[in-house]
Enzyme design. Structure first.
Site, short mmCIF file in Angstrom:
data_model
loop_
_atom_site.label_atom_id
_atom_site.label_comp_id
_atom_site.label_asym_id
_atom_site.label_seq_id
_atom_site.Cartn_x
_atom_site.Cartn_y
_atom_site.Cartn_z
N LYS A 204 9.19 2.00 -14.78
CA LYS A 204 7.97 2.46 -15.45
C LYS A 204 8.22 2.77 -16.92
O LYS A 204 7.29 2.75 -17.72
CB LYS A 204 7.38 3.64 -14.70
CG LYS A 204 6.88 3.21 -13.32
CD LYS A 204 6.00 4.21 -12.65
CE LYS A 204 5.35 3.65 -11.40
NZ LYS A 204 6.32 3.27 -10.35
C1 PLP Z 1 6.11 2.29 -9.34
C2 PLP Z 1 7.28 1.70 -8.67
C3 PLP Z 1 7.18 0.52 -7.88
C4 PLP Z 1 5.85 -0.16 -7.61
O1 PLP Z 1 5.36 -0.84 -8.74
P1 PLP Z 1 3.82 -1.28 -8.83
O2 PLP Z 1 3.64 -1.82 -10.20
O3 PLP Z 1 3.03 -0.01 -8.60
O4 PLP Z 1 3.57 -2.28 -7.77
C5 PLP Z 1 8.33 0.00 -7.33
N1 PLP Z 1 9.54 0.60 -7.50
C6 PLP Z 1 9.67 1.72 -8.25
C7 PLP Z 1 11.02 2.34 -8.39
C8 PLP Z 1 8.56 2.31 -8.86
O5 PLP Z 1 8.71 3.44 -9.60
#
Ligand code: PLP
Length: 498
Positions: free
Chosen positions: A113
């Site tokens: 993120k």
């Molecule tokens: C948010 C997140 C996901 C999922 O990603 P999306 O874009 O919501 O599908 C997968 N792995 C981790 C570690 C995350 O923080």
């Protein structure tokens, strides 16, 4: 280029407006009116650039109302400072020929993120300036773990902004809690609530949409905005790393002309895999998009059958960032696949909120089957995947990445597709050390997360991210928790509003 709403194709706004507004008033999400194209040689040329330079070129295709200078400044502030622990920002590791892991977690909070939330504050403050909005922007976040910390790191001390994060007191991992309670910055607030994630989310939405609150804020020169994953300013930065990864594989000879790479993404809100879809539409040589879920496998069923049904049991898993039953970004995909049929999108999402279920048209089912493959892993399959990757390659993955690894194993066993593959790695294993140690067969009792990290280091040899090891000595700043009814008071108190 302009942006329109998935529920109203008549809307015509700039990317700056889309970023500041976050979500359309009709409930739809903002999408570009056309997907910009890049030729293979244009993409390949990105392989010679460093990450910020390559990112500038991709952003320029989408943020057409930004000047080159503005894009450059945003990109530089996000990716050239010391926030990332690797010079390349992302790392592409080849475990064996054709099997690539795309590490997206070298940012300050050790989850993918950061790739978007390190740049969103710069895109947002630039947009606010461009639009001549002379208000302070207050970002409200409800988090189940990764988003809150990544947003705090992104927005800390960003001029003209305040950020307040609410998390469920007993609903995040020990490491995630520590990351948030020790948050630095003069414009940040973190507050635990006595309730679960849904309570936090509902509370934030209520504050966000309350006209009396908006009025009171406006009197004080403040407006709300959102940093969650439906904001276009979070999606655009994710397209960049898929295009750049293809460029790197083309350049190093792993992806010969005419071949395509399959992409596997551990999926929750469908943002990350949607970015891979956009990269493919732009012209990146991407083949199958493989959607990996945990036991909350609503997307597996949907992509296979065309029926989306959230009326099912919710599981708490060892990959908590994917414990989601409503994948908001799916709406953007369906808008494109329906031929940008806004009336149809409005109809099926009204049905979803009324009944928790919808079934798409046959032409959309056909497109889904061509584009995607989908599968899921239970927690025990996820642990097996962690162990298997470690035994075969001496490489350690976190629980979310392991879901993708496990699903790719099932895909390879079930199909003839032997094209090269990129598996998106979304978090550092040090963020979920308890589950990773257990998967590796290390059952020694540890007194805290830091002891676990040390044990994991001894086994894996993988460096512990500094941002995590430094937490041990940071003062705890935000130890309070409030009743869920008291969230608004917490907001006013952070903003010093009476
Ligand atoms: C948010 C997140 C996901 C999922 O990603 P999306 O874009 O919501 O599908 C997968 N792995 C981790 C570690 C995350 O923080």
């Amino acid at each position: 280029m302009y942006y329109k709403s998935t529920r109203n194709s008549e809307i015509k706004i700039s990317s700056a407006e889309a970023i500041v507004t976050g979500i359309s008033r009709d409930g739809g999400l903002f999408v570009p009116n056309e997907i910009p194209k890049m030729s293979l040689s244009e993409i390949k040329a990105l392989g010679d650039l460093d990450y910020p330079e390559a990112a500038e070129r991709v952003f320029a295709k989408y943020l057409t109302d930004f000047s080159d200078e503005e894009i450059k400044n945003c990109v530089k502030s996000a990716y050239s400072s010391c926030g990332f622990e690797t010079e390349n920002v992302i790392e592409l590791k080849e475990l064996r020929k054709g099997l690539n892991i795309l590490e997206l977690w070298h940012g300050p909070t050790c989850a993918f993120k950061d790739m978007a939330l390190q740049i969103l504050p710069h895109l947002l403050t630039t947009s606010v300036k461009k639009l001549g909005v002379d208000k302070k922007v207050c970002i409200l976040v409800a988090t189940s773990g990764d988003t809150g910390k990544a947003a705090l790191e992104g927005f800390k001390d960003a001029p003209g902004t305040e950020i307040l994060v609410f998390y469920p007191e007993n609903g995040v991992s020990a490491m995630q809690k520590l990351q948030m309670t020790t948050q630095e910055g003069e414009n940040v607030g973190v507050c635990a609530i006595k309730g679960n994630f849904d309570d936090a989310q509902t509370g934030v939405k209520k504050i966000f949409t309350d006209p009396d609150v908006a009025e009171k804020l406006a009197e004080n020169g403040i407006m709300f905005s959102s940093a969650n994953s439906i904001n276009w300013g979070r999606l655009a930065p994710q397209i960049v790393y898929y295009v750049v990864s293809c460029a790197k594989l083309m350049k190093n000879g792993s992806l010969p002309d005419g071949e395509k790479v399959a992409v596997v993404v551990p999926t929750g809100n469908f943002g990350n895999i949607l970015a891979a879809y956009y990269a493919k539409l732009m012209g990146a040589p991407i083949g199958k998009l493989i959607c990996a879920s945990n036991s909350n496998n609503v997307l597996t069923d949907f992509l296979r059958t065309g029926v989306y049904d959230r009326n099912r049991k919710f599981y708490t898993t060892i990959s908590p960032s994917m414990d989601i039953l409503i994948s908001s970004n799916l709406e953007r995909l369906l808008y494109h696949l329906s031929g940008e049929d806004d009336a149809y999108i409005k109809e099926i999402f009204a049905e979803l909120s009324a009944t928790g279920r919808f079934e798409v048209r046959d032409d959309i089912k056909k497109s889904l089957a061509e584009l995607f493959s989908a599968d899921f892993c239970t927690d025990s399959e996820t642990k097996c995947a962690i162990k298997a990757v470690f035994d075969s390659f001496g490489y350690t993955v976190d629980t979310h990445t392991a879901v993708a690894v496990g699903v790719y194993g099932k895909y390879a066993a079930a199909t003839e597709d032997r094209s090269p593959v990129i598996i998106a790695s979304t978090a550092s294993p040090y963020k979920f050390p308890a589950a990773v140690l257990e998967a590796l067969g290390d059952t020694e009792r540890c007194s805290d997360e830091f002891e676990m990290a040390d044990r994991l280091y001894k086994i894996s040899g993988l460096d512990i991210p500094k941002s995590l090891s430094q937490l041990k000595n940071k003062p705890r700043r935000f130890m309070g928790s409030v009743e869920k009814e008291a969230m608004l008071e917490a907001v006013y108190s952070l903003l010093k509003i009476k």
